[in-house]
Motif scaffolding. Structure first.
Motif, short mmCIF file in Angstrom:
data_model
loop_
_atom_site.label_atom_id
_atom_site.label_comp_id
_atom_site.label_asym_id
_atom_site.label_seq_id
_atom_site.Cartn_x
_atom_site.Cartn_y
_atom_site.Cartn_z
N GLU A 38 0.82 -1.21 0.00
CA GLU A 38 0.00 0.00 0.00
C GLU A 38 0.85 1.26 0.00
OE1 GLU A 38 -3.20 0.49 -0.21
OE2 GLU A 38 -3.95 -1.57 -0.10
N VAL A 39 2.03 1.21 0.60
CA VAL A 39 2.90 2.39 0.62
C VAL A 39 3.28 2.80 -0.80
CG1 VAL A 39 5.18 3.24 1.28
CG2 VAL A 39 3.77 2.03 2.95
N LEU A 42 0.45 4.68 -2.21
CA LEU A 42 0.37 6.03 -1.64
C LEU A 42 1.43 6.94 -2.26
CD1 LEU A 42 -0.20 5.28 2.16
CD2 LEU A 42 -1.90 5.90 0.44
N ILE A 43 2.63 6.41 -2.51
CA ILE A 43 3.67 7.21 -3.16
C ILE A 43 3.23 7.60 -4.55
CG2 ILE A 43 6.02 7.13 -4.08
CD1 ILE A 43 6.75 5.32 -1.70
N ALA A 44 2.64 6.66 -5.28
CA ALA A 44 2.16 6.95 -6.64
C ALA A 44 1.06 8.00 -6.62
CB ALA A 44 1.67 5.68 -7.31
N ILE A 317 -3.39 -3.91 -6.58
CA ILE A 317 -3.39 -3.53 -5.16
C ILE A 317 -4.54 -2.58 -4.87
CG2 ILE A 317 -2.15 -2.12 -3.45
CD1 ILE A 317 -0.97 -4.80 -3.53
N SER A 318 -4.72 -1.59 -5.73
CA SER A 318 -5.79 -0.61 -5.53
C SER A 318 -7.16 -1.27 -5.55
CB SER A 318 -5.71 0.47 -6.62
OG SER A 318 -6.73 1.42 -6.45
N GLY A 319 -7.32 -2.31 -6.37
CA GLY A 319 -8.60 -2.99 -6.47
C GLY A 319 -8.80 -4.09 -5.45
N LEU A 323 -3.37 -11.23 -2.52
CA LEU A 323 -2.79 -10.96 -1.20
C LEU A 323 -1.48 -10.22 -1.37
CD1 LEU A 323 -3.54 -14.20 0.85
CD2 LEU A 323 -4.33 -11.88 1.34
N LYS A 324 -0.39 -10.95 -1.57
CA LYS A 324 0.90 -10.30 -1.76
C LYS A 324 1.32 -10.44 -3.23
CE LYS A 324 3.20 -8.26 0.32
NZ LYS A 324 3.43 -6.78 0.34
N LEU A 325 1.55 -9.30 -3.86
CA LEU A 325 2.03 -9.23 -5.22
C LEU A 325 3.52 -8.95 -5.22
CD1 LEU A 325 -1.07 -8.27 -5.18
CD2 LEU A 325 -0.58 -7.27 -7.40
N GLN A 326 4.25 -9.59 -6.12
CA GLN A 326 5.67 -9.33 -6.25
C GLN A 326 6.03 -9.08 -7.71
OE1 GLN A 326 7.85 -12.55 -4.37
NE2 GLN A 326 7.68 -11.60 -2.34
N VAL A 327 6.94 -8.15 -7.92
CA VAL A 327 7.51 -7.88 -9.23
C VAL A 327 8.84 -8.60 -9.31
CG1 VAL A 327 8.58 -6.10 -10.66
CG2 VAL A 327 6.33 -5.70 -9.64
#
Length: 347
Positions: A38-39, A42-44, A317-319, A323-327
């Motif tokens: 989420e951080v 928020l930065i975006a 994430i916004s939607g 759970l946990k997404l990774q790039v």
């Protein structure tokens, strides 16, 4: 190198930027996995006060050291596998000297105040690196930061065996907090509207569970931890606190989020409210607990995306999807068999 760049609020691109060069005491890490949280959103959106623009975000990551800068301790070598603590306190002020770096007035973080790990390479202080155990995967290494935050919140909160705890939100944060509390023998209940996530929470030790906070809060709880950051979730959490109990606001709210709390629990029940979002010397402990299986992170990993799809990761994430997404910057070289290791719930 390729990197995801937030040049200003709402402007996100993936493109070429110069390769980083290691400064004094720094190493360059080839990024293998970087978690989205989420951080980053928020930065975006321009809602994270400490962010500097333009910036390459990404603070939950693991990778391989490919270059050593001057004055790096001799125990580090090119090829070492590491996870990286993103915290950048000044190290010199009174707060830092008293082991309370969260109150450092000059603190920053990798991926917020300096370029982070949604990139092929990132320069970081060698002092922030932790060697990955041989059997830990890159993906598990990148989960060390969120696991260490969960540990810090629980340890700062001072939960003790015999207490009853309620976690509001079976998201990735909530499931890590659940496991961190279970390490101390806490009886943990969890509430979330998604039955699939509740089933996963039960597998990880939550009992009892419910989709409705009103169903579990009748008896009240000694400790209630909101992991949603949602005003409605926070209000429900506060209503579930026992007399003399404590509420921990652990979720990441958006800047405009507002909640209304009754003053009765403050005046008549003497309930306490706290917040935590720091790692603060828990990184190595979290890594060891993941390595041992005491904290399970693999069931929380639901999406792996290439660097080129960073904007898609933020949309997911916004939607509230997954759970946990990774790039994974090396996404294209992963085999189909490796990708099936992302065994979390279909959410």
């Amino acid at each position: 190198m390729q990197a995801a760049i937030i040049s200003r609020t709402g402007t996100i691109s993936v493109g070429e930027i110069p390769d980083p060069e290691p400064g004094l005491g720094q190493v360059v890490v080839r990024v293998r996995a970087c978690g989205v949280c989420e951080v980053d959103l928020l930065i975006a959106d321009g809602e994270f006060a400490s962010a500097s623009y333009p910036v390459v975000p990404g603070h939950e990551f693991s990778g391989e050291i490919v270059e050593l800068g001057p004055a790096v301790p001799r125990h580090w070598r090119v090829g070492d596998r590491v996870a990286v603590d993103p915290a950048l306190p000044c190290g010199h002020c009174a707060a830092c000297r008293s082991n309370n770096a969260t109150e450092c007035g000059q603190r920053g973080a990798i991926g917020e105040s300096v370029n982070g790990a949604f990139a092929e390479y990132v320069a970081v202080p060698a002092a922030n690196c932790y060697r990955l155990p041989a059997l830990m995967t890159w993906e598990q290494g990148a989960m060390t930061e969120p696991a260490s935050r969960a540990l810090m919140g629980v340890r700062r909160f001072g939960v003790v065996a015999g207490q009853r705890s309620l976690v509001v939100g079976a998201n990735a944060t909530g499931l890590l907090v659940l496991q961190a509390q279970r390490l101390s023998g806490i009886d943990v209940s969890i509430v979330d509207p998604d039955p699939g996530l509740l089933a996963l929470a039960m597998d990880l030790g939550a009992n009892p569970i419910s989709t409705d906070i009103a169903e579990v809060s009748g008896g009240k709880f000694d400790v209630v931890i909101d992991c949603t950051g949602d005003p409605e979730g926070m209000e429900g959490a506060f209503d579930a606190v026992h007399t003399d109990g404590r509420l921990l606001l652990f979720g990441t709210p958006h800047a405009g989020a507002r909640t209304q709390l009754s003053r009765v629990p403050f005046n008549e029940q003497e309930a306490g409210v706290n917040h935590s979002m720091a790692v603060l010397n828990n990184f190595g402990l979290a890594m060891g607990l993941i390595e041992s299986g005491a904290i399970q992170t693999d069931p929380l990993l639901t999406h792996a995306l290439p660097l080129e799809e960073f904007d898609e990761a933020l949309m997911l994430i916004s939607g509230g999807i997954g759970l946990k997404l990774q790039v994974l910057p090396d996404f294209e070289v992963l085999t189909a068999e490796q990708l099936t290791e992302f065994g979390g719930p279909d959410v």
